[in-house]
Design an enzyme around this catalytic site. Structure first.
Site, mmCIF file in Angstrom:
data_model
loop_
_atom_site.group_PDB
_atom_site.id
_atom_site.type_symbol
_atom_site.label_atom_id
_atom_site.label_comp_id
_atom_site.label_asym_id
_atom_site.label_seq_id
_atom_site.Cartn_x
_atom_site.Cartn_y
_atom_site.Cartn_z
ATOM 1 N N TRP A 8 0.903 -1.104 0.051
ATOM 2 C CA TRP A 8 0.027 0.012 -0.009
ATOM 3 C C TRP A 8 0.656 1.260 0.021
ATOM 4 C CZ3 TRP A 8 -4.379 -1.169 4.141
ATOM 5 C CH2 TRP A 8 -5.155 -1.972 3.821
ATOM 6 N N LYS A 9 2.017 1.196 0.277
ATOM 7 C CA LYS A 9 3.042 2.402 0.157
ATOM 8 C C LYS A 9 2.556 3.429 1.422
ATOM 9 C CE LYS A 9 4.674 1.205 -4.439
ATOM 10 N NZ LYS A 9 4.822 1.859 -5.580
ATOM 11 N N HIS A 93 12.857 -1.525 -0.953
ATOM 12 C CA HIS A 93 12.148 -1.305 -2.122
ATOM 13 C C HIS A 93 12.621 -0.076 -2.654
ATOM 14 C CE1 HIS A 93 8.874 0.397 -4.576
ATOM 15 N NE2 HIS A 93 8.317 -0.513 -4.221
ATOM 16 N N GLU A 141 11.815 -5.977 -9.323
ATOM 17 C CA GLU A 141 11.015 -4.955 -9.714
ATOM 18 C C GLU A 141 11.719 -3.850 -10.631
ATOM 19 O OE1 GLU A 141 7.453 -4.322 -7.021
ATOM 20 O OE2 GLU A 141 9.247 -3.206 -5.940
ATOM 21 N N GLY A 147 4.657 1.676 -11.016
ATOM 22 C CA GLY A 147 3.918 2.756 -11.191
ATOM 23 C C GLY A 147 3.863 3.486 -12.448
ATOM 24 N N SER A 177 3.528 -2.818 -11.958
ATOM 25 C CA SER A 177 2.461 -2.399 -12.897
ATOM 26 C C SER A 177 1.645 -3.504 -13.055
ATOM 27 C CB SER A 177 2.822 -1.717 -14.269
ATOM 28 O OG SER A 177 3.219 -0.402 -13.816
#
Ligand code: PGA
Length: 214
Positions: A8-9, A93, A141, A147, A177
């Protein structure tokens, strides 16, 4: 087992998180071969834990952890404090590498402490040099896929994985994404064991549809 991880950041208040969880639980049916891990901001972990802990194959994860074990480190959240609340923790991250200047040295300390407290680190990497042999979960990632709405094709993810020299039992996760339309494409081969989902995890109906489509 396949792992679907919601990141959810820095989104959602406690009230919004509880509403998300109620909606999700109304739409979600437990699947024996899918583990779902919800990673909200720290203050939401405890309020959400009461409803998440009793559900089979549904777990909480943290988005980060302190590199310090405990002590006079104002504002830090150590693994010891997360104990009993989370089974998993995202580490490194790319947004933390970028905005918080995390280095591989910081990350190594975090992984060590998480393992000491029996919390499974999910190590995010965007290139081979960021792999840490102590992490059993590796989330690949690609920076340009995060995003952007431009997910990296499953075939390309598989080819990149082959260049990584991972341990045979590594749980290899893809993130960037992922949405309800493209999620299932990553499981057409056995190379990918899970997905790390940011934007598409913020809506509980969309996220449960994503899981349903797998
Ligand atoms: P995204 O984020 O799904 O919005 O691309 C993924 C991530 O950063 O973990």
């Amino acid at each position: 087992m396949k792992y679907i991880i919601a990141n959810w950041k820095a989104h959602k208040s406690i009230e919004e998180g509880e509403h998300w969880l109620n909606t999700f639980l109304n739409n979600y049916s437990v699947r024996p071969n899918i583990t779902v891990i919800i990673c909200p901001p720290f203050p939401l972990l405890y309020p959400l834990s009461k409803k998440i802990h009793p559900v089979q194959n549904l777990f909480l994860g943290a988005q980060d952890v302190s590199e310090f074990e405990e002590g006079a480190y104002t504002g830090e959240v150590p693994a010891k404090v997360l104990l009993g609340l989370v089974k998993f923790c995202i580490v490194a991250h790319s947004e933390r590498r970028k905005y918080n200047h995390e280095t591989n040295e910081n990350i190594t300390k975090k992984i060590k402490l998480l393992k000491k407290y029996n919390i499974q680190p999910i190590l995010c990497i965007s290139k081979k040099e960021e792999i840490n042999a102590d992490a059993h979960f590796i989330a690949y990632e690609p920076l340009e896929a995060i995003g952007s709405g431009k997910n990296t094709d499953a075939r390309e993810v598989e080819q990149t994985k082959e260049t990584f020299d991972l341990n045979a039992d590594t749980e290899f996760i893809y993130g960037g994404s992922v949405n309800e339309k493209n999620a299932s494409s990553y499981f057409k081969t056995s190379a990918v064991n899970g997905l790390l989902v940011g934007t598409a995890s913020l809506d509980a109906v969309e996220f449960s549809a994503l899981i349903k489509n797998i």
